[in-house]
Design a protein around this motif. Structure first.
Motif, PDB file in Angstrom:
ATOM      1  N   SER A  28      87.910  98.543 104.307  1.00 49.43           N
ATOM      2  CA  SER A  28      87.161  98.063 103.146  1.00 49.43           C
ATOM      3  C   SER A  28      85.784  98.721 103.094  1.00 49.43           C
ATOM      4  N   VAL A  29      85.114  98.789 104.223  1.00 56.14           N
ATOM      5  CA  VAL A  29      83.791  99.420 104.287  1.00 56.14           C
ATOM      6  C   VAL A  29      83.903 100.920 104.011  1.00 56.14           C
ATOM      7  N   HIS A  31      86.175 102.473 102.283  1.00 54.42           N
ATOM      8  CA  HIS A  31      86.478 102.626 100.862  1.00 54.42           C
ATOM      9  C   HIS A  31      85.215 102.456 100.017  1.00 54.42           C
ATOM     10  N   GLY A  32      84.412 101.465 100.350  1.00 54.05           N
ATOM     11  CA  GLY A  32      83.164 101.231  99.615  1.00 54.05           C
ATOM     12  C   GLY A  32      82.195 102.389  99.728  1.00 54.05           C
ATOM     13  N   THR A  35      83.756 105.511  97.743  1.00 53.81           N
ATOM     14  CA  THR A  35      83.715 105.359  96.286  1.00 53.81           C
ATOM     15  C   THR A  35      82.278 105.320  95.757  1.00 53.81           C
ATOM     16  N   SER A  36      81.336 104.781  96.538  1.00 55.48           N
ATOM     17  CA  SER A  36      79.943 104.767  96.090  1.00 55.48           C
ATOM     18  C   SER A  36      79.364 106.174  96.005  1.00 55.48           C
TER      19      SER A  36
END
Length: 71
Positions: A28-29, A31-32, A35-36
């Motif tokens: 999750s981290v 991916h964040g 994508t950021s």
């Protein structure tokens, strides 16, 4: 990975581990962060096969004009 697991791997706190053996925040981290930065993570997995392939694509950085002049 089966399709059900694959559908949830980037969700915060999703894990296939037993209680107390992990938080499920890693993907999750990642991916964040990706994508950021305008990037994408792709995943390939075949249930029953060994391993999973993650590919991280990040946008190319523009070279600043001054940096070009120095080279």
């Amino acid at each position: 990975m089966n399709e059900d697991v694959l559908a949830h791997i980037f969700e915060p706190f999703f894990t296939t581990r037993d209680v107390g053996e992990g938080t499920g925040l890693g993907l999750s981290v990642a991916h964040g962060i990706v994508t950021s930065m305008g990037g994408v993570i792709s995943v390939e997995s075949v249930e029953g096969a060994r391993g999973t392939v993650f590919r991280v694509y990040l946008p190319a950085a523009a070279v600043h004009e001054r940096a070009r002049a120095l080279s």
